[in-house]
Design an enzyme around this catalytic site. Structure first.
Site, PDB file in Angstrom:
ATOM      1  N   LEU A   1     -25.777  -5.222  -2.832  1.00 49.91           N
ATOM      2  CA  LEU A   1     -24.916  -4.433  -3.713  1.00 49.91           C
ATOM      3  C   LEU A   1     -24.120  -3.428  -2.901  1.00 49.91           C
ATOM      4  CD1 LEU A   1     -27.466  -3.742  -6.607  1.00 49.91           C
ATOM      5  CD2 LEU A   1     -25.862  -5.657  -6.348  1.00 49.91           C
ATOM      6  N   CYS A   2     -22.850  -3.354  -3.207  1.00 50.71           N
ATOM      7  CA  CYS A   2     -21.967  -2.408  -2.530  1.00 50.71           C
ATOM      8  C   CYS A   2     -22.012  -1.071  -3.263  1.00 50.71           C
ATOM      9  CB  CYS A   2     -20.544  -2.950  -2.499  1.00 50.71           C
ATOM     10  SG  CYS A   2     -19.361  -1.824  -1.721  1.00 50.71           S
ATOM     11  N   LEU A   3     -22.784  -0.146  -2.712  1.00 55.52           N
ATOM     12  CA  LEU A   3     -22.924   1.190  -3.278  1.00 55.52           C
ATOM     13  C   LEU A   3     -22.712   2.215  -2.173  1.00 55.52           C
ATOM     14  CD1 LEU A   3     -26.175   0.432  -5.309  1.00 55.52           C
ATOM     15  CD2 LEU A   3     -23.831   0.442  -6.193  1.00 55.52           C
TER      16      LEU A   3
ATOM     17  N   THR B   1     -18.246  -3.215  -8.781  1.00 53.95           N
ATOM     18  CA  THR B   1     -18.482  -3.207  -7.339  1.00 53.95           C
ATOM     19  C   THR B   1     -18.847  -4.603  -6.862  1.00 53.95           C
ATOM     20  OG1 THR B   1     -19.664  -2.059  -5.559  1.00 53.95           O
ATOM     21  CG2 THR B   1     -20.960  -2.735  -7.471  1.00 53.95           C
TER      22      THR B   1
END
Length: 227
Positions: free
Chosen positions: A86-88, A121
């Site tokens: 996940l792009c966080l 995202t």
């Protein structure tokens, strides 16, 4: 393999989480690898995830806390792709924005917050609220039937999940018959059951009147003959 610094830091954070757990979250490292953490997020109330049980992983780099972890969710949620990084802002997608003072608890709080938002995202998916609620209802079944790692990491939840699944099935079985028996009567059926609105009842009423008139005339003749 974790560096001495990473091992010491992660053990310290694990003990801190045991003492002061994050609301709606449980997290712990794998026994064979302290860099591999597993978390359970309980779906927050008043959200499409309410009642859900979401299992995922945090994979820390050997030089943590100087670099952030990779974050994944294993349980289908309708919010994130499964088993996908996940792009966080606090994940390994953004090492430059990472702050070494952030901890596992910081990451978990941020993940819950992001999950309940509508922000898009990489690794996220877009589904309807009803779809996410459907996923939430199936999370416990998925975790004990289709998620072997869950059984290893959270054996204490297996029996509870089975009980909750059985209870939900029983409640659903009770609701369905009630819905069937509560079908409203149609207007045509109502008219059939109203005796004074039917043609048959009107005919019966006419015959009753005729009989009464006949007896009245017969009595009149009888008394007239006597006089």
């Amino acid at each position: 393999m974790a560096s001495k610094g990473a091992y010491k830091r992660l053990m310290k954070e694990y003990l801190a989480l045991q003492k002061n757990p994050v609301e709606l979250v449980d997290a712990k490292p794998a026994t064979e690898n302290i860099l591999e953490w597993h978390y359970i997020i309980t779906g927050p109330p008043d959200t499409p995830y309410e009642g859900g049980q979401y299992h995922g992983t945090l994979i820390f780099p050997p030089d943590y806390p100087f670099k952030p972890p990779a974050i994944r969710m294993i349980t289908p949620s309708g919010r994130f792709q499964t088993n996908t990084r996940l792009c966080l802002s606090f994940s390994d997608f953004h090492p430059k924005s990472w702050n070494p003072s952030w901890m596992v608890s910081t990451i978990l709080v941020g993940l819950v917050s992001f999950m309940t938002s509508d922000e898009i995202t990489t690794g996220g998916i877009v589904t309807s609220e009803s779809t996410r609620r459907t996923y939430a209802k199936d999370t416990k079944r998925f975790n004990i039937m289709d998620n072997p790692k869950f059984l290893i990491m959270f054996p204490e939840l297996i029996d509870k999940n089975r009980e909750d699944i059985a209870k939900a099935a029983a409640e659903a079985a009770l609701i369905e018959p009630q819905q069937i028996h509560s079908t409203p009567v149609s207007s045509n059926e109502c008219k059939k059951n109203e005796p004074f609105n039917s043609k048959q009842s009107w005919v019966k009423s006419r015959w009753s009147i005729a009989v009464l008139v006949f007896f009245a005339l017969a009595l009149a003749r009888f008394f007239g003959a006597d006089s």
